[in-house]
Design an enzyme around this catalytic site. Structure first.
Site, PDB file in Angstrom:
ATOM      1  N   GLU A 198       0.858  -1.247   0.016  1.00 16.92           N
ATOM      2  CA  GLU A 198      -0.174   0.051   0.071  1.00 16.92           C
ATOM      3  C   GLU A 198       0.752   1.287   0.019  1.00 16.92           C
ATOM      4  O   GLU A 198       0.302   2.356   0.106  1.00 16.92           O
ATOM      5  CB  GLU A 198      -0.873   0.109   1.234  1.00 16.92           C
ATOM      6  N   TYR A 220      -5.048  -0.032 -13.334  1.00 13.94           N
ATOM      7  CA  TYR A 220      -5.458   0.151 -12.204  1.00 13.94           C
ATOM      8  C   TYR A 220      -6.768   0.722 -11.933  1.00 13.94           C
ATOM      9  O   TYR A 220      -7.447   0.078 -11.111  1.00 13.94           O
ATOM     10  CB  TYR A 220      -4.572   1.563 -11.582  1.00 13.94           C
TER      11      TYR A 220
END
Length: 162
Positions: free
Chosen positions: A68, A112
């Site tokens: 992340e 994405y």
């Protein structure tokens, strides 16, 4: 939000609930090292952004931090408050982009964007949330051999076959 992607990184991840963050807006404003936009939330009065809550084994948190981008433009908030579908408050962990890492002009790469959209659709988020992602748009990734792109396309192909 896409379970298949999260489980590749954290196998223990278990879906818990759809929830919303009140006073937070979703965008792709976090500028990645490749120049594309990545997802984040920013404080915005009156806004309601839906997402997904997963539970995972605490031993996998370090691995999730790495994926992340904790410390690389994202900070981890261990006391983030969301509301489940019964309007009950839940304390969760989330990752928020540091303000200096944001650029509102950023757009996500196509793959994405598709991952985010697939996660929203597969978790049956409210139509308005799905539409916000869909309307954002994306840019084509100029690097066809980029590993994250290849990994994402593989996951997207697998879930399309289901």
């Amino acid at each position: 939000m896409l379970a298949e992607r999260l489980r590749e990184r954290c196998p223990s991840a278990t879906f818990k609930t759809v929830a919303y963050a009140y006073g937070w807006a979703f965008s792709f404003a976090k500028k990645s090292k490749d120049g594309s936009g990545k997802a984040t939330l920013s404080a915005k009065n009156g806004e309601r952004t839906y997402g997904v809550v997963y539970e995972l084994d605490p031993s996998e948190l370090g691995k999730l931090d790495k994926f992340e981008g904790r410390g690389k433009g994202y900070k981890r908030d261990d006391h983030f408050i969301v509301h489940n579908q019964n309007n009950t408050k839940i304390k969760v962990i989330t990752y928020l982009a540091e303000p200096e890492s944001c650029d509102p002009e950023c757009s996500p790469y196509d793959w994405y964007w598709r991952l985010c959209l697939a996660g929203a659709e597969r978790n049956n988020l409210p139509p308005l949330q799905i539409e916000r992602i869909r309307q954002n748009g994306y840019i084509e990734d100029p690097e066809l051999d980029r590993k994250p792109r290849k990994d994402a396309l593989k996951i997207l192909e697998e879930i399309d076959d289901v």
